[in-house]
Design a protein around this motif. Structure first.
Motif, PDB file in Angstrom:
ATOM      1  N   LYS A  25       2.027   1.891  -0.541  1.00 34.81           N
ATOM      2  CA  LYS A  25       2.540   3.169  -0.409  1.00 34.81           C
ATOM      3  C   LYS A  25       3.036   3.486   1.023  1.00 34.81           C
ATOM      4  O   LYS A  25       2.467   3.088   1.971  1.00 34.81           O
ATOM      5  CB  LYS A  25       1.440   4.148  -0.894  1.00 34.81           C
ATOM      6  CG  LYS A  25       0.976   3.950  -2.141  1.00 34.81           C
ATOM      7  CD  LYS A  25       2.280   4.265  -3.341  1.00 34.81           C
ATOM      8  CE  LYS A  25       2.048   3.605  -4.746  1.00 34.81           C
ATOM      9  NZ  LYS A  25       3.049   3.539  -5.563  1.00 34.81           N
ATOM     10  N   ALA A 336       3.429   9.185 -10.327  1.00 28.47           N
ATOM     11  CA  ALA A 336       3.326   8.105  -9.645  1.00 28.47           C
ATOM     12  C   ALA A 336       3.897   8.393  -8.284  1.00 28.47           C
ATOM     13  O   ALA A 336       5.100   9.230  -8.245  1.00 28.47           O
ATOM     14  CB  ALA A 336       4.179   6.748 -10.154  1.00 28.47           C
ATOM     15  N   LEU A 338       6.177   6.927  -5.660  1.00 29.44           N
ATOM     16  CA  LEU A 338       7.286   5.836  -5.349  1.00 29.44           C
ATOM     17  C   LEU A 338       8.152   6.059  -4.092  1.00 29.44           C
ATOM     18  O   LEU A 338       8.502   4.964  -3.339  1.00 29.44           O
ATOM     19  CB  LEU A 338       8.210   5.647  -6.601  1.00 29.44           C
ATOM     20  CG  LEU A 338       7.651   5.430  -7.973  1.00 29.44           C
ATOM     21  CD1 LEU A 338       8.904   5.204  -8.855  1.00 29.44           C
ATOM     22  CD2 LEU A 338       6.511   4.373  -7.791  1.00 29.44           C
ATOM     23  N   GLY A 339       8.006   7.097  -3.305  1.00 29.98           N
ATOM     24  CA  GLY A 339       8.531   7.616  -2.299  1.00 29.98           C
ATOM     25  C   GLY A 339       7.596   7.623  -1.048  1.00 29.98           C
ATOM     26  O   GLY A 339       6.454   7.225  -1.347  1.00 29.98           O
TER      27      GLY A 339
ATOM     28  N   THR B 152       3.192   8.725 -15.842  1.00 31.94           N
ATOM     29  CA  THR B 152       3.162   7.659 -14.629  1.00 31.94           C
ATOM     30  C   THR B 152       2.104   8.011 -13.611  1.00 31.94           C
ATOM     31  O   THR B 152       1.733   7.092 -12.630  1.00 31.94           O
ATOM     32  CB  THR B 152       4.527   7.885 -13.737  1.00 31.94           C
ATOM     33  OG1 THR B 152       4.457   9.287 -13.180  1.00 31.94           O
ATOM     34  CG2 THR B 152       5.695   7.693 -14.790  1.00 31.94           C
ATOM     35  N   GLY B 153       1.323   9.215 -13.624  1.00 31.47           N
ATOM     36  CA  GLY B 153       0.294   9.303 -12.888  1.00 31.47           C
ATOM     37  C   GLY B 153      -0.996   8.410 -12.987  1.00 31.47           C
ATOM     38  O   GLY B 153      -1.830   8.197 -12.073  1.00 31.47           O
ATOM     39  N   MET B 155      -0.351   5.240 -13.111  1.00 39.05           N
ATOM     40  CA  MET B 155       0.066   4.090 -12.764  1.00 39.05           C
ATOM     41  C   MET B 155       0.401   3.785 -11.249  1.00 39.05           C
ATOM     42  O   MET B 155       0.399   4.805 -10.508  1.00 39.05           O
ATOM     43  CB  MET B 155       1.786   3.998 -13.262  1.00 39.05           C
ATOM     44  CG  MET B 155       1.928   4.055 -14.738  1.00 39.05           C
ATOM     45  SD  MET B 155       3.486   4.111 -15.382  1.00 39.05           S
ATOM     46  CE  MET B 155       4.155   2.454 -15.098  1.00 39.05           C
ATOM     47  N   VAL B 156      -0.088   2.386 -10.951  1.00 41.52           N
ATOM     48  CA  VAL B 156       0.172   2.351  -9.246  1.00 41.52           C
ATOM     49  C   VAL B 156       1.601   2.208  -9.163  1.00 41.52           C
ATOM     50  O   VAL B 156       2.139   2.656  -7.971  1.00 41.52           O
ATOM     51  CB  VAL B 156      -0.406   0.765  -9.119  1.00 41.52           C
ATOM     52  CG1 VAL B 156      -0.247   0.343  -7.715  1.00 41.52           C
ATOM     53  CG2 VAL B 156      -1.952   1.157  -9.344  1.00 41.52           C
ATOM     54  N   ASP B 157       2.479   1.572  -9.980  1.00 41.58           N
ATOM     55  CA  ASP B 157       3.858   1.460  -9.658  1.00 41.58           C
ATOM     56  C   ASP B 157       4.660   1.453 -10.749  1.00 41.58           C
ATOM     57  O   ASP B 157       4.169   1.183 -12.070  1.00 41.58           O
ATOM     58  CB  ASP B 157       3.818   0.015  -8.864  1.00 41.58           C
ATOM     59  CG  ASP B 157       5.475   0.085  -8.081  1.00 41.58           C
ATOM     60  OD1 ASP B 157       5.876   1.118  -7.766  1.00 41.58           O
ATOM     61  OD2 ASP B 157       5.934  -1.116  -8.028  1.00 41.58           O
ATOM     62  N   VAL B 158       5.920   1.937 -10.712  1.00 42.71           N
ATOM     63  CA  VAL B 158       6.744   2.125 -11.950  1.00 42.71           C
ATOM     64  C   VAL B 158       8.101   1.421 -11.582  1.00 42.71           C
ATOM     65  O   VAL B 158       8.689   1.684 -10.652  1.00 42.71           O
ATOM     66  CB  VAL B 158       7.194   3.906 -12.264  1.00 42.71           C
ATOM     67  CG1 VAL B 158       7.767   3.870 -13.289  1.00 42.71           C
ATOM     68  CG2 VAL B 158       5.931   4.363 -12.366  1.00 42.71           C
ATOM     69  N   LEU B 215       8.701  11.777  -8.777  1.00 39.73           N
ATOM     70  CA  LEU B 215       8.296  10.262  -8.417  1.00 39.73           C
ATOM     71  C   LEU B 215       8.763   9.959  -7.030  1.00 39.73           C
ATOM     72  O   LEU B 215       8.227   9.059  -6.307  1.00 39.73           O
ATOM     73  CB  LEU B 215       8.668   9.422  -9.206  1.00 39.73           C
ATOM     74  CG  LEU B 215       7.767   9.105 -10.511  1.00 39.73           C
ATOM     75  CD1 LEU B 215       7.476  10.309 -11.567  1.00 39.73           C
ATOM     76  CD2 LEU B 215       8.552   7.780 -11.431  1.00 39.73           C
ATOM     77  N   GLY B 216       9.570  10.726  -6.450  1.00 44.96           N
ATOM     78  CA  GLY B 216      10.123  10.590  -4.932  1.00 44.96           C
ATOM     79  C   GLY B 216      11.148   9.546  -4.877  1.00 44.96           C
ATOM     80  O   GLY B 216      11.223   8.769  -3.868  1.00 44.96           O
ATOM     81  N   VAL B 217      11.984   9.408  -6.033  1.00 45.97           N
ATOM     82  CA  VAL B 217      13.013   8.472  -5.950  1.00 45.97           C
ATOM     83  C   VAL B 217      14.487   9.124  -5.864  1.00 45.97           C
ATOM     84  O   VAL B 217      14.660   9.861  -6.610  1.00 45.97           O
ATOM     85  CB  VAL B 217      13.060   7.789  -7.619  1.00 45.97           C
ATOM     86  CG1 VAL B 217      14.151   6.571  -7.347  1.00 45.97           C
ATOM     87  CG2 VAL B 217      11.539   7.006  -7.836  1.00 45.97           C
TER      88      VAL B 217
END
Lengths: 347, 347
Positions: A25, A336, A338-339, B152-153, B155-158, B215-217
């Motif tokens: 992360k 999750a 991701l950022g 997704t919470g 999940m480690v990665d998506v 998710l911060g994408v």
């Protein structure tokens, strides 16, 4: 803004998994790790994980007081206990250093259920030191409680709740095999029931009361039962072995009672290699009301990965929350990350 | 504490359903209803609903300014629009009376997506008047966004997200039949596409950006497509009719693009009587990552009831929230309210 700083207390399967996840992360770093395991103390965590990374070296420290007093951290991931009683003094210590705390202890997912007085103390302490304490994990913490609550949000009325988690213990290590009695005889099972050394699943009391409190239902009773799952064939997983006639695992059931009727019904058989006797794993939520809702996640969400992910993914929410003891129904939904984790921190 | 006071603005199917639901709930009362329908104005809402209740008489008022200036309310349920542009002046008015606002407008579920400048204005206004503005509903608002985010919470990665909602339009009324082109010919369909009078599903832009922001994408693109669903047989629902060869409904698809690849995939065919041609309805979320998650809710959660329930169930969260424009990812999870609604208000 500096990277978010995390201490991991307890470097078992959960703590190690969280360290691995944190390495993936952005915007977050590990500043300390505490564990008493003699094989670990003094070693660099990357060596233990057998991973390469440009993350600064962190040596496992067995002296938590020294670690907390000399380390800067926004949050401590506490991965040591299952029960509030065991976690309480550790949480008190963390909070007194003005660090937020996320605990994997099953009872901490809703400590109001089993330990209302300790829960009140934790809440007072956290407020006094202006930090947040949160317990979470896959279950309790998500599958059989938060997800149930969220689905009821689409309902006008709810008459009956059933949550069923049929999962495989095969991915788990020796500790879980022992806790769940995998491979023991029926005699041994009864002996350990008498000795109170067979925990089974810890969490029904927490999940059921998280749901009932969220919905505003004042339950009149709570019960739970444990039954052995006897295998008819020899089963073997990486860390577990159950010969025919011994325990492949345990079936836990629990009920939240409302005026004599079951309002919340929990069913949670856990065993190694369930497929070997035709058992399909999955997470199932069946809600009766307006409207009815039938949800299935197949196979079940992996318990180990799920708990690791929930604890790490809730770090920003724990930092953002008002001070005090919080549970999953008080905070925004997990997600999750991701950022960059810092982007999720309220300014 | 006084009962929570609610104004309903817009007494169509959604507004009427919310009134019916509120009559079943404890600790809450309706203090005003606004609608322009000549058949309703001046009539008591219980007469329109054909319900008996000891709830005080509320006559439908067509003058919103008079209603808002003479009525006490904690929250206004705004059930009038689909687009932010249409709802904006109404929200501004509500907020200026220092009332919280929950809107059913699909674009209001995440107004940052389609109208970032209006969203910013709503946020500023809500903060200036110390109230909360929230858009919600079953979809957008829950099925294809909040529920995805929550899963997704764990999940480690998506790596990839697919959300699919296959639903029946049969329970809906004449407005929806018209909006979704039920029963029109392919020629009429193409004409209405050119005229921009066929909305299809409004919400992919909102759902996709709610997910990606949570998710911060940082997505690099968004696309959506509309295709007619031509029925091979005659279909008939209470308010809709589609002869063989005409539209039974519309299939909407949408994609959130990340560096040229589809990261979020949305599939949402809506039609009357899908079962008549063997289409099974349901809500499906498939997440690829660590771990993979495959969720199914069958049949789909009823859209009408779901939206009604979400708006009413979010009332306490909207009252409790810090002031400003909020979305479902900012607030605690929705939940059915089975007890007294006042018990959910923060002291």
């Amino acid at each position: 803004m500096d990277k978010i700083k995390v201490i991991i207390w307890g470097f078992g399967a959960m703590g190690r998994g969280m360290a691995q996840m944190l390495l993936l992360k952005k915007g977050v770093e590990i500043t300390g790790i505490c564990d008493l395991n003699k094989d670990y103390v003094g070693k660099d965590f990357l060596e233990i994980l057998n991973m390469k990374s440009d993350h600064p070296s962190i040596k496992i420290n067995s002296d938590i007081d020294h670690l907390l007093s000399t380390t800067i951290a926004d949050v401590v991931l506490l991965c040591t206990d299952s029960y509030v009683k065991g976690a309480f003094d550790k949480i008190k210590k963390i909070v007194s250093y003005k660090m937020n705390c996320i605990s994997t202890a099953e009872e901490m997912a809703y400590p109001q259920a089993s330990e209302p007085q300790l829960a009140k103390q934790i809440d007072n302490l956290a407020k006094a030191f202006n930090v947040t304490v949160l317990g979470t994990g896959i279950n309790p913490g998500f599958i059989m409680d938060l997800l149930v609550v969220a689905l009821t949000g689409t309902m006008v009325d709810v008459e009956h709740i059933e949550a069923k988690r049929v999962n495989s213990l095969s991915p788990f290590g020796p500790t879980v095999m022992h806790e769940q009695g995998v491979g023991i005889s029926l005699n041994e099972y009864h002996k350990r029931i008498m000795d109170l050394t067979l925990a089974g699943h810890v969490g029904f009391n927490e999940s059921i009361h998280m749901i009932s409190d969220a919905l505003g239902v004042k339950l009149t009773g709570f019960k739970q039962q444990m039954e052995p799952i006897i295998t008819n064939i020899d089963r073997k997983s990486t860390y577990g072995e159950a010969k025919a006639g011994t325990l492949a695992g345990i079936n836990m059931t629990g009920q939240g009672i409302l005026h004599g009727d079951v309002f919340i019904d929990m069913i949670h058989p856990q065993q190694i290699e369930p497929e070997s006797e035709g058992v399909q794993t999955g997470d199932y939520i069946n809600l009766r009301g307006t409207p009815n809702i039938n949800m299935a996640i197949t196979p079940e969400i992996n318990g180990g990965i799920g708990t690791i992910a929930m604890c790490v993914n809730m770090i920003p929410h724990a930092i953002n929350a008002k001070s005090g003891l919080k549970t999953m129904i008080d905070l925004p939904v997990p997600r999750a990350i991701l950022g960059d984790m810092r982007d999720l921190i309220d300014k």
